[in-house]
Design a protein around this motif. Sequence first.
Motif, short mmCIF file in Angstrom:
data_model
loop_
_atom_site.label_atom_id
_atom_site.label_comp_id
_atom_site.label_asym_id
_atom_site.label_seq_id
_atom_site.Cartn_x
_atom_site.Cartn_y
_atom_site.Cartn_z
N GLU A 51 7.14 13.06 -14.36
CA GLU A 51 5.73 12.85 -14.03
C GLU A 51 5.56 12.00 -12.77
O GLU A 51 4.63 12.22 -12.00
N ASP A 52 6.47 11.04 -12.56
CA ASP A 52 6.32 10.09 -11.46
C ASP A 52 6.78 10.64 -10.12
O ASP A 52 6.39 10.12 -9.06
N GLU A 67 0.84 -1.19 0.00
CA GLU A 67 0.00 0.00 0.00
C GLU A 67 0.88 1.24 0.00
O GLU A 67 2.08 1.17 0.25
N GLY A 68 0.28 2.38 -0.27
CA GLY A 68 0.98 3.66 -0.17
C GLY A 68 2.23 3.74 -1.02
O GLY A 68 2.24 3.39 -2.20
N ASP A 69 3.33 4.18 -0.39
CA ASP A 69 4.59 4.39 -1.12
C ASP A 69 5.15 3.08 -1.67
O ASP A 69 5.77 3.08 -2.74
N MET A 70 4.97 1.98 -0.96
CA MET A 70 5.46 0.69 -1.45
C MET A 70 4.75 0.30 -2.74
O MET A 70 5.39 -0.19 -3.68
N LEU A 71 3.44 0.52 -2.78
CA LEU A 71 2.68 0.20 -3.99
C LEU A 71 3.11 1.09 -5.14
O LEU A 71 3.26 0.63 -6.28
N ASP A 72 3.32 2.38 -4.87
CA ASP A 72 3.77 3.29 -5.91
C ASP A 72 5.13 2.87 -6.46
O ASP A 72 5.38 2.94 -7.67
N GLN A 113 24.47 13.70 -10.33
CA GLN A 113 23.61 13.18 -9.28
C GLN A 113 22.21 13.76 -9.45
O GLN A 113 22.00 14.96 -9.34
N LEU A 114 21.25 12.89 -9.75
CA LEU A 114 19.86 13.30 -9.94
C LEU A 114 19.06 12.88 -8.71
O LEU A 114 19.02 11.70 -8.37
N GLN A 115 18.43 13.83 -8.05
CA GLN A 115 17.66 13.55 -6.84
C GLN A 115 16.17 13.57 -7.15
O GLN A 115 15.65 14.49 -7.77
N LEU A 116 15.47 12.50 -6.71
CA LEU A 116 14.04 12.34 -6.95
C LEU A 116 13.32 12.14 -5.63
O LEU A 116 13.78 11.38 -4.78
N LYS A 117 12.17 12.80 -5.46
CA LYS A 117 11.39 12.67 -4.23
C LYS A 117 9.92 12.49 -4.56
O LYS A 117 9.37 13.18 -5.43
N GLN A 118 9.29 11.53 -3.89
CA GLN A 118 7.85 11.32 -4.02
C GLN A 118 7.37 10.65 -2.74
O GLN A 118 7.74 9.51 -2.45
N GLY A 119 6.53 11.33 -1.97
CA GLY A 119 6.09 10.77 -0.70
C GLY A 119 7.28 10.55 0.23
O GLY A 119 8.13 11.42 0.39
N LYS A 120 7.38 9.35 0.79
CA LYS A 120 8.50 9.02 1.66
C LYS A 120 9.69 8.45 0.89
O LYS A 120 10.72 8.14 1.48
#
Length: 233
Positions: A91-92, A70-75, A111-118
Amino acid sequence: KAIKDAKPVMTTGTFSVPQAQMTGKMTTWSAPPNLMRVDIQIPGLGTTMSGFNGTVGWTLDPTRGPSLMEGDMLDEIRREADPTSILNLLEDFKESKVVGRVTFEGVECLQLQLKQGKTVKDMFVEEKTGRLVGVKAVMPTPMGELPTTSVIEKWITIGPRKVPSRTVIKMMGMEQVMQIDKVVTDSFNPDVFDLPPAIKALADAKQAAKKASDGDASSSGSKDSSSSSGGGR
């Protein structure tokens, strides 16, 4: 074009934890648009399975049993299952930016930093070639949020694409080595993506509970509306 034209693929290889002197068989299946399954069989411990069928993300562990993501794991597993996800970073992920040039595993990288939720990922890309060298991430797992470092040591060619064939994952002071030895691009039985019975039972129960909850909410809303209407008279 090569990434967008992904084909169904099955791979076989090994999963090992050198410090624990543990090695097992690893089999993966993937198919567009977003189907994935990974089986890891460790002698004496059993088989750990995980997958995504386009809707449900799941794991089946001999020690923890069946569970739904669920949540971040599902994403995250939804992104992993999509062979074109590397094209959709903007987009993601809510935040995406190049934070500098660094040396990662002896290679000069952007170095490319990506953030989404946790989920927080730092991808290290060799500037000269565009080759992904590795990823540092804080990932949601059944054991909580864990920092991991993945280093891609070897690549293999599948049709017009190159994909990692040997990846070392460093986590909790241990190293896990995922090695692909054989790739099969011929068709295979799509039933492999079906939910295992224990997972299907959990998914069905979750869906039933959601329907019941939605029904209760709808019923409560109707009663409130009726009560309000009666009071008006």
